[in-house]
Design a protein around this motif. Structure first.
Motif, PDB file in Angstrom:
ATOM      1  N   ALA A 290     -38.307  29.618  14.686  1.00 22.07           N
ATOM      2  CA  ALA A 290     -38.612  30.829  13.921  1.00 22.07           C
ATOM      3  C   ALA A 290     -37.335  31.576  13.547  1.00 22.07           C
ATOM      4  N   PHE A 291     -36.373  31.598  14.447  1.00 19.59           N
ATOM      5  CA  PHE A 291     -35.083  32.235  14.158  1.00 19.59           C
ATOM      6  C   PHE A 291     -34.288  31.440  13.125  1.00 19.59           C
ATOM      7  N   PHE A 292     -34.251  30.106  13.268  1.00 18.54           N
ATOM      8  CA  PHE A 292     -33.268  29.295  12.548  1.00 18.54           C
ATOM      9  C   PHE A 292     -33.931  28.171  11.756  1.00 18.54           C
ATOM     10  N   GLU A 293     -34.979  28.493  11.051  1.00 15.95           N
ATOM     11  CA  GLU A 293     -35.693  27.484  10.274  1.00 15.95           C
ATOM     12  C   GLU A 293     -34.790  26.899   9.196  1.00 15.95           C
ATOM     13  N   ASN A 294     -34.962  25.590   8.963  1.00 17.23           N
ATOM     14  CA  ASN A 294     -34.201  24.836   7.952  1.00 17.23           C
ATOM     15  C   ASN A 294     -32.731  24.676   8.318  1.00 17.23           C
ATOM     16  N   ARG A 295     -32.400  24.857   9.591  1.00 17.63           N
ATOM     17  CA  ARG A 295     -31.045  24.588  10.051  1.00 17.63           C
ATOM     18  C   ARG A 295     -31.030  23.259  10.793  1.00 17.63           C
ATOM     19  N   ALA A 296     -29.831  22.775  11.109  1.00 16.40           N
ATOM     20  CA  ALA A 296     -29.687  21.479  11.776  1.00 16.40           C
ATOM     21  C   ALA A 296     -30.442  21.456  13.103  1.00 16.40           C
ATOM     22  N   VAL A 360     -34.836  21.241  10.810  1.00 18.66           N
ATOM     23  CA  VAL A 360     -36.138  21.524  11.402  1.00 18.66           C
ATOM     24  C   VAL A 360     -36.787  22.704  10.696  1.00 18.66           C
ATOM     25  N   ARG A 361     -38.117  22.629  10.517  1.00 15.35           N
ATOM     26  CA  ARG A 361     -38.865  23.726   9.901  1.00 15.35           C
ATOM     27  C   ARG A 361     -40.321  23.632  10.328  1.00 15.35           C
ATOM     28  N   PHE A 362     -41.053  24.723  10.148  1.00 17.06           N
ATOM     29  CA  PHE A 362     -42.486  24.729  10.425  1.00 17.06           C
ATOM     30  C   PHE A 362     -43.241  24.063   9.276  1.00 17.06           C
ATOM     31  N   LEU A 363     -44.444  23.571   9.579  1.00 12.06           N
ATOM     32  CA  LEU A 363     -45.252  22.918   8.547  1.00 12.06           C
ATOM     33  C   LEU A 363     -45.781  23.922   7.532  1.00 12.06           C
ATOM     34  N   SER A 364     -46.118  25.116   7.978  1.00  9.54           N
ATOM     35  CA  SER A 364     -46.696  26.103   7.068  1.00  9.54           C
ATOM     36  C   SER A 364     -45.723  27.240   6.810  1.00  9.54           C
ATOM     37  N   SER A 365     -45.847  27.792   5.625  1.00  9.80           N
ATOM     38  CA  SER A 365     -44.951  28.872   5.219  1.00  9.80           C
ATOM     39  C   SER A 365     -45.199  30.136   6.037  1.00  9.80           C
ATOM     40  N   GLU A 366     -44.128  30.870   6.269  1.00  8.29           N
ATOM     41  CA  GLU A 366     -44.162  32.188   6.906  1.00  8.29           C
ATOM     42  C   GLU A 366     -44.602  32.142   8.365  1.00  8.29           C
ATOM     43  N   ARG A 367     -44.754  30.949   8.928  1.00  7.59           N
ATOM     44  CA  ARG A 367     -45.146  30.856  10.336  1.00  7.59           C
ATOM     45  C   ARG A 367     -44.053  31.413  11.247  1.00  7.59           C
TER      46      ARG A 367
END
Length: 671
Positions: A290-296, A360-367
């Motif tokens: 949640a803090f660092f979505e779309n980071r390594a 890494v990222r969550f499957l759904s937006s704004e999660r």
């Protein structure tokens, strides 16, 4: 001796804090326990950058991979794209404005049209302290973040940058965030983009990635367009909606949960997730993503483990039972991601061609935002753990902006009787990194219309009423950011009030902030005017005078830890601008007062100027620039009269002044 301004009992500060007062001042001022400014001397190789609040890290630029350039991804042009294309063709250096318009993707497409050898992404945290090395025919992308509270580009810096890029036949696109101030010279070389139609972006992505089910998915999105893709939706969100609906497949339950998450029911989805018993590692990993979505993936996973350790330590302090060990093969990373409803994306390695990396990222937006606000609201005991974790001194520099954003998010969105209490707890911390995080979060929150008045009231209270030294040092830090620059006269008044406090650590932080403001050419004249006022002999305010002299010693380059010089004497050109002439006059006034100051500041100035009189050509040139401000006429008789008058007042400095004046006359004749 100064007896009316004896320091209070000093609080011990972080060892990373730099000391700006002369060593002799520290010995003279601090009595009792050695917790004063001298106790804060830096050990080891630390590089100070006046324009940053954080210790400066080495810039890490990287070549963008083919995946990151997204050559095969559908592209819907945002509004203003044609204007940007023409401007880049004409100038080669430009800026794209308009957050939420897909600027980064648009910039990559613009650069790709010229088929450069490579596209290099410049480190968003870099400043021009270490200028980029531009290569022939390369294109460059630079996201300018206001995390440091200052513009990374001065006007001369921008001129050097643009000239260096053009000399190599390259291209440069700047992507500043809305809190970033660009120099006025760049006004004519920027374009504001507007987002393309969200449904067009969604349809293009789905058609490209899942052609078999495209019609079905697009029809579902159109039925829920008001909730999912209303006008003004950013291209990034449109891509997230497409990814989430494609990942849901034909499962009606997953489709409903996905739609709920985008309809504003995201908290209900997260609440259902937390209602199932979760392991501490699952919760730690969910918070880290949640803090660092779309980071390594690797550093995010490491940060999740460090958060888990902090949580276990806090739990052990409550119940006294050591945490259970986790078997090595109990949990795979893929299983962990699946349970927190996240995924890893394999990409070409951004720094090592031929290798791969994973984000890494969550499957759904704004999660991610939903998890942060839910945890902050419902788990009181984890708040201090999170604050301590995100403000740790060894926290990776490249993740600090995300921590500022997260703290602002929970402050703004989580109901609270006193919303800024947690930020004040950071501000009162002895650890420098905690106070920096508080200052940066407040700077950002001050831009929110709903919170501006609250932040103003808080800062005023810190400056005028608070008795905790650390809180007041945080106020000083904040006044050197863009928040302080927006109302510079008021900020200088507040710094003047803080400078009157007898505590040496607080005065030290006021000097630190003044140096940051002095490093910005736009605020330099106003700061020098304030320093001149503070050193006026008619004004009997010892604290302000000492802070002003300490600031001026560092600005002149008279310091043991930094060889940069902010003020170098009169400008070489005869037709100097009005601002330059004013700066020269103020510098002359301050230097004259400093040289004639009877305290340790005057001793330090004479001692340092004397070291320039050693015959080295570079040192003598600098000596001449300085002494012309104090004594414009370098001939024998004016020098002799000045020496007699000076030695009569300061006999202990006689030999040093004689050496200085002799070297000044000799060097000026040669020059």
């Amino acid at each position: 001796m100064m007896t009316e301004d004896r320091p209070q009992q000093a609080e011990e500060l972080d060892q990373k804090e730099k000391v700006f007062f002369p060593e002799r001042y520290s010995r003279f001022q601090v009595e009792g326990d050695s917790h004063g400014v001298q106790a804060d001397t830096i050990h080891g190789n630390q590089t100070w950058n006046y324009t940053e609040l954080f210790v400066e890290a080495k810039p890490w630029d990287r070549v963008l991979s083919r995946d990151e350039m997204a050559d095969g991804t559908p592209f819907i042009e945002p509004g203003g794209y044609e204007d940007a294309r023409r401007l880049l063709s004409r100038t080669g250096v430009m800026a794209l404005r308009g957050e939420g318009s897909g600027r980064e993707f648009a910039a990559k497409r613009l650069l790709a049209e010229y088929r450069p050898r490579v596209v290099v992404e410049l480190d968003p945290h870099r400043t021009l302290t270490v200028e980029p090395r531009f290569e022939q025919g390369h294109a460059y992308l630079w996201e300018l973040c206001a995390v440091n509270g200052h513009s990374a580009l001065s006007e001369p810096g921008f001129r050097r940058l643009a000239s260096a890029v053009r000399a190599k036949g390259g291209l440069l696109i700047l992507i500043p965030d809305d809190a970033f101030y660009l120099p006025s010279e760049l006004d004519s070389t920027q374009v504001r983009l507007s987002p393309p139609a969200a449904m067009d972006v969604f349809s293009a992505i789905v058609g490209h990635r899942d052609a078999c089910r495209a019609e079905e998915i697009i029809s579902l999105a159109k039925e829920n367009e008001e909730d999912l893709l209303r006008p003004g939706t950013s291209p990034g969100r449109a891509v997230q909606v497409a990814d989430a609906l494609m990942a849901a497949g034909a499962d009606p339950i997953r489709i409903r949960e996905t739609l709920d998450s985008f309809r504003g029911h995201r908290n209900a989805t997260v609440e259902r997730w937390f209602s199932v018993e979760r392991t501490p590692m699952e919760i730690s990993m969910a918070i880290a993503v949640a803090f660092f979505e779309n980071r390594a993936m690797d550093p995010v996973y490491d940060l999740a483990r460090s958060l888990l350790e902090a949580i276990n330590k806090a739990q052990q302090s409550i119940d006294g039972v050591p945490p259970a060990t986790i078997p090595i093969f109990e949990t795979s990373r893929s299983g962990l991601l699946r349970r927190i409803e996240a995924r890893g994306d394999i990409i070409e390695h951004p720094r090592h061609p031929g290798l791969q990396d994973e984000t890494v990222r969550f499957l759904s937006s704004e999660r991610g935002a939903a998890i942060l606000t839910y945890v902050w609201r419902h788990y009181d005991r984890v708040r201090p753990v999170l604050l301590d974790w995100m403000s740790a001194p060894n926290f990776p520099t490249e993740f600090r902006l995300a921590c500022v954003n997260a703290l602002c998010l929970v402050t703004k969105d989580v109901p609270a009787h006193r919303p800024l209490d947690r930020i004040r707890s950071l501000a009162s911390h002895q650890r420098l990194s905690s106070r920096e995080l508080a200052a940066q979060a407040l700077r950002r929150l001050a831009r929110n219309p709903q919170l501006t008045e609250m932040v103003e009231t808080l800062v005023d209270d810190w400056v005028h009423n608070d008795t905790k030294v650390m809180v007041r040092t945080t106020a000083a830090l904040m006044l050197s950011t863009s928040y302080g620059k927006e109302n510079l006269p008021k900020s200088l008044q507040r710094l003047a009030r803080l400078a009157q406090a007898p505590n040496p650590q607080l005065r030290n932080n006021v000097v630190r902030s003044l140096l940051v403001l002095l490093a910005d050419e736009k605020s330099r004249s106003a700061v020098l005017t304030a320093l001149s006022r503070w050193t006026d002999p008619a004004v009997n305010r010892a604290g302000q005078q000492q802070v002003a002299f300490a600031t001026f010693l560092w600005a002149l380059g008279f310091n043991p830890q930094d060889d940069r010089i902010l003020l170098t004497g009169p400008p070489p050109d005869v037709d100097a601008s009005r601002t330059a002439q004013q700066t020269e006059s103020l510098t002359a006034t301050l230097l004259t007062r400093l040289v004639h100051d009877p305290s340790v500041f005057g001793d330090e100035a004479i001692s340092q100027i004397s070291t320039l009189a050693g015959g080295h050509e570079i040192h003598e040139a600098r000596l001449c620039r300085m002494m012309r401000l104090v004594l414009p006429d370098s001939r024998w008789w004016p020098r002799t009269k000045f020496r007699w008058a000076y030695v009569t007042r300061f006999p202990q400095r006689g030999l040093q002044m004689a050496r200085i004046l002799q070297a000044y006359g000799r060097a000026d004749r040669r020059g």
